[in-house]
Design a protein around this motif. Sequence first.
Motif, PDB file in Angstrom:
ATOM      1  N   PRO A 162       0.824  -1.199   0.000  1.00  0.00           N
ATOM      2  CA  PRO A 162       0.000   0.000   0.000  1.00  0.00           C
ATOM      3  C   PRO A 162       0.866   1.260   0.000  1.00  0.00           C
ATOM      4  O   PRO A 162       1.671   1.460   0.886  1.00  0.00           O
ATOM      5  CB  PRO A 162      -0.769  -0.119   1.318  1.00  0.00           C
ATOM      6  CG  PRO A 162       0.090  -0.960   2.194  1.00  0.00           C
ATOM      7  CD  PRO A 162       1.046  -1.730   1.338  1.00  0.00           C
ATOM      8  N   ILE A 213       5.541   6.353   5.786  1.00  0.00           N
ATOM      9  CA  ILE A 213       4.886   5.962   7.028  1.00  0.00           C
ATOM     10  C   ILE A 213       5.948   5.695   8.096  1.00  0.00           C
ATOM     11  O   ILE A 213       6.910   4.981   7.842  1.00  0.00           O
ATOM     12  CB  ILE A 213       4.046   4.683   6.817  1.00  0.00           C
ATOM     13  CG1 ILE A 213       2.994   4.931   5.746  1.00  0.00           C
ATOM     14  CG2 ILE A 213       3.381   4.250   8.107  1.00  0.00           C
ATOM     15  CD1 ILE A 213       2.464   3.674   5.132  1.00  0.00           C
ATOM     16  N   VAL A 232      12.985   2.047   9.338  1.00  0.00           N
ATOM     17  CA  VAL A 232      11.662   2.075   9.977  1.00  0.00           C
ATOM     18  C   VAL A 232      10.570   1.919   8.922  1.00  0.00           C
ATOM     19  O   VAL A 232       9.696   1.055   9.012  1.00  0.00           O
ATOM     20  CB  VAL A 232      11.439   3.398  10.754  1.00  0.00           C
ATOM     21  CG1 VAL A 232      10.022   3.458  11.288  1.00  0.00           C
ATOM     22  CG2 VAL A 232      12.441   3.532  11.893  1.00  0.00           C
ATOM     23  N   ILE A 253      10.599  -1.575   7.053  1.00  0.00           N
ATOM     24  CA  ILE A 253      10.063  -2.686   7.846  1.00  0.00           C
ATOM     25  C   ILE A 253       8.545  -2.561   7.993  1.00  0.00           C
ATOM     26  O   ILE A 253       7.819  -3.548   7.894  1.00  0.00           O
ATOM     27  CB  ILE A 253      10.787  -2.764   9.206  1.00  0.00           C
ATOM     28  CG1 ILE A 253      12.186  -3.348   8.980  1.00  0.00           C
ATOM     29  CG2 ILE A 253      10.012  -3.632  10.196  1.00  0.00           C
ATOM     30  CD1 ILE A 253      13.048  -3.472  10.190  1.00  0.00           C
ATOM     31  N   LEU A 254       8.053  -1.328   8.164  1.00  0.00           N
ATOM     32  CA  LEU A 254       6.594  -1.154   8.233  1.00  0.00           C
ATOM     33  C   LEU A 254       5.934  -1.556   6.916  1.00  0.00           C
ATOM     34  O   LEU A 254       4.804  -2.045   6.907  1.00  0.00           O
ATOM     35  CB  LEU A 254       6.240   0.287   8.574  1.00  0.00           C
ATOM     36  CG  LEU A 254       6.453   0.688  10.032  1.00  0.00           C
ATOM     37  CD1 LEU A 254       6.224   2.179  10.218  1.00  0.00           C
ATOM     38  CD2 LEU A 254       5.515  -0.096  10.943  1.00  0.00           C
ATOM     39  N   LEU A 255       6.642  -1.348   5.815  1.00  0.00           N
ATOM     40  CA  LEU A 255       6.075  -1.718   4.517  1.00  0.00           C
ATOM     41  C   LEU A 255       6.186  -3.208   4.241  1.00  0.00           C
ATOM     42  O   LEU A 255       5.799  -3.682   3.180  1.00  0.00           O
ATOM     43  CB  LEU A 255       6.751  -0.930   3.393  1.00  0.00           C
ATOM     44  CG  LEU A 255       6.385   0.544   3.302  1.00  0.00           C
ATOM     45  CD1 LEU A 255       7.217   1.236   2.243  1.00  0.00           C
ATOM     46  CD2 LEU A 255       4.910   0.732   2.997  1.00  0.00           C
ATOM     47  N   GLY A 256       6.767  -3.948   5.182  1.00  0.00           N
ATOM     48  CA  GLY A 256       6.765  -5.396   5.043  1.00  0.00           C
ATOM     49  C   GLY A 256       8.086  -5.990   4.605  1.00  0.00           C
ATOM     50  O   GLY A 256       8.173  -7.186   4.348  1.00  0.00           O
ATOM     51  N   LEU A 257       9.117  -5.168   4.492  1.00  0.00           N
ATOM     52  CA  LEU A 257      10.434  -5.718   4.167  1.00  0.00           C
ATOM     53  C   LEU A 257      11.062  -6.256   5.441  1.00  0.00           C
ATOM     54  O   LEU A 257      10.807  -5.746   6.529  1.00  0.00           O
ATOM     55  CB  LEU A 257      11.340  -4.628   3.597  1.00  0.00           C
ATOM     56  CG  LEU A 257      11.000  -4.086   2.216  1.00  0.00           C
ATOM     57  CD1 LEU A 257      11.872  -2.882   1.897  1.00  0.00           C
ATOM     58  CD2 LEU A 257      11.192  -5.149   1.158  1.00  0.00           C
ATOM     59  N   THR A 258      11.881  -7.283   5.305  1.00  0.00           N
ATOM     60  CA  THR A 258      12.640  -7.711   6.483  1.00  0.00           C
ATOM     61  C   THR A 258      13.936  -6.905   6.523  1.00  0.00           C
ATOM     62  O   THR A 258      14.326  -6.292   5.539  1.00  0.00           O
ATOM     63  CB  THR A 258      12.996  -9.207   6.408  1.00  0.00           C
ATOM     64  OG1 THR A 258      13.753  -9.418   5.219  1.00  0.00           O
ATOM     65  CG2 THR A 258      11.754 -10.063   6.380  1.00  0.00           C
ATOM     66  N   ASN A 316       8.761 -10.580  10.214  1.00  0.00           N
ATOM     67  CA  ASN A 316       8.644  -9.165   9.931  1.00  0.00           C
ATOM     68  C   ASN A 316       7.946  -8.428  11.078  1.00  0.00           C
ATOM     69  O   ASN A 316       8.335  -7.333  11.455  1.00  0.00           O
ATOM     70  CB  ASN A 316       7.875  -8.983   8.616  1.00  0.00           C
ATOM     71  CG  ASN A 316       7.657  -7.531   8.266  1.00  0.00           C
ATOM     72  OD1 ASN A 316       6.551  -7.115   7.981  1.00  0.00           O
ATOM     73  ND2 ASN A 316       8.716  -6.725   8.302  1.00  0.00           N
ATOM     74  N   GLU A 325      10.269  -7.911  13.847  1.00  0.00           N
ATOM     75  CA  GLU A 325      11.213  -6.848  13.481  1.00  0.00           C
ATOM     76  C   GLU A 325      10.567  -5.479  13.616  1.00  0.00           C
ATOM     77  O   GLU A 325      11.207  -4.513  13.997  1.00  0.00           O
ATOM     78  CB  GLU A 325      11.718  -7.062  12.055  1.00  0.00           C
ATOM     79  CG  GLU A 325      12.803  -8.121  11.986  1.00  0.00           C
ATOM     80  CD  GLU A 325      13.354  -8.312  10.578  1.00  0.00           C
ATOM     81  OE1 GLU A 325      14.238  -9.144  10.425  1.00  0.00           O
ATOM     82  OE2 GLU A 325      12.880  -7.636   9.650  1.00  0.00           O
ATOM     83  N   ILE A 353      -1.364   2.189   7.371  1.00  0.00           N
ATOM     84  CA  ILE A 353      -0.968   0.875   6.876  1.00  0.00           C
ATOM     85  C   ILE A 353      -1.581  -0.195   7.771  1.00  0.00           C
ATOM     86  O   ILE A 353      -1.825   0.048   8.958  1.00  0.00           O
ATOM     87  CB  ILE A 353       0.572   0.751   6.817  1.00  0.00           C
ATOM     88  CG1 ILE A 353       0.986  -0.417   5.931  1.00  0.00           C
ATOM     89  CG2 ILE A 353       1.169   0.617   8.200  1.00  0.00           C
ATOM     90  CD1 ILE A 353       2.411  -0.331   5.479  1.00  0.00           C
TER      91      ILE A 353
END
Lengths: 219, 254
Positions: A69, A75, A89, A92-97, B6, B9, B93
């Motif tokens: 999204p 974000i 930050v 990671i919030l966007l889903g990356l490790t 994730n 994390e 989100i």
Amino acid sequence: MRGAFVSLLKQKQYESFQALDHISFEVQQGEFVGIIGKNGSGKSTLLKILAGIYQPDRGTVQIHGQISPFLELGIGFNPELSGRDNIYVNGILLGLTKKEIDKKYDEIVAFSELERFIDQKLKNYSSGMQVRLAFSVAIFANRDILLLDEVLAVGDMAFKEKSFQKIWEFHTQGKTIILVTHDSDVVTQYCDTAILLSEGKMLVKGDPQQAINIYTHMS
Amino acid sequence: MKTQQNYWEMVWVLAKTDFKLRYNNSWLGFVWVILKPLLIFLVLDFVFSHIFGGGIKFSLGLLTGIILWSFFAECTMVGMTSLLNKAHIITKISIPKWVIVVSSTLNTLLNFFLNLLVLAVFFILGGVFPNMLNIMIALYYCLIIYLISLSFSFFTAPLFLNFRDMNQIWEVLLTAGFYAAPIIYPMSIIPAHIQTLLYLNPMTFIIVHVKNILLENQFVYPLHHALYLSLSFISFIIGYLFFQKFSQRSAEYI
């Protein structure tokens, strides 16, 4: 004084507002869909429901694949953190490790063209630079389905061009893109399908040119 | 699969950010974490050691009580307001809401561990050395405080979005709770029937027993401990289920 007491006792009420009504559509894998409509017609609410931020009161959303999204850029960005920390930050919030970010870090920074400033605090960035950083992270956090809420209207002309190139590249890779926009040129040139919303209802779903025609007649 | 990793994390990176920002540009800000309970301790110790006879054990017990209570107070307060404080994330989100609650409260856990180090120094200075097993039991109870605070947060964080006066009310209750737990007075001066009443405060049990374990090397009433632990775990599970059900629409109530 009395008024203050009365309002104190009254329960705070949220005015309910039906933002969307009986919207139902299917999007094929690899489709480029544009959502248009006036301000307040429910475009962003629709995207937020697709992104899972809001829950529909009735009906369901079925998604095959992972969603990225981009309803808002940056974000979790914080002005007191460095560009580097903000990338982590946000990523990671966007889903990356963390590992994925480590791997893509140089590319992200290169895309943003902010190498010289990356260890400075975000508050020292111009707003254009902040957006560039945010967009660069988002670009590399892409999954199967991209939801974009007018995020293309960012940065200077050159960066805008570059960003759109990237989106188009995703499209050619077979990713599904759902885009909210006010730019009728984008819709007619790039979208396979357009959805026109008006007062929470879906007026048109289909040919972009036709949707734009109706939309321009409305206003 | 990967997503679960994730989420943890996320917890970590959000907690780290909170920590960095909290002491941003201020060296003294960090010192305050330790200084604040110590100053409260000095004031209360000065006043009450005269009333209750004082002594090294009284002072150490008082400091222990203050540190445990501050942790509980801070953790529940932060937990309750966590969803609202992270509005800029959850309205943008879709991430699991528990990530927000856990990451926000982790910070207070860190502060608490720093305070425990100070407490250890005071025990050493005071010449009171609990044995290793008892220290482990006390630490274990500290984690139970975190568990209780977390389940409280799971109940209140979604409710707080609709009832924004809750934090004011909770602040008053926390002040009352401080006096309704044997922190500044020994439990022994309280009449038996009121003692039972004091156990309604969830922190009373922990404070009484941690003081007992650390200062008197006494571990008594194992059955009560088992009961208390089971209750904590049950409330945590119910809290988590409640949270899963009622935090879904958080973004719409902000």
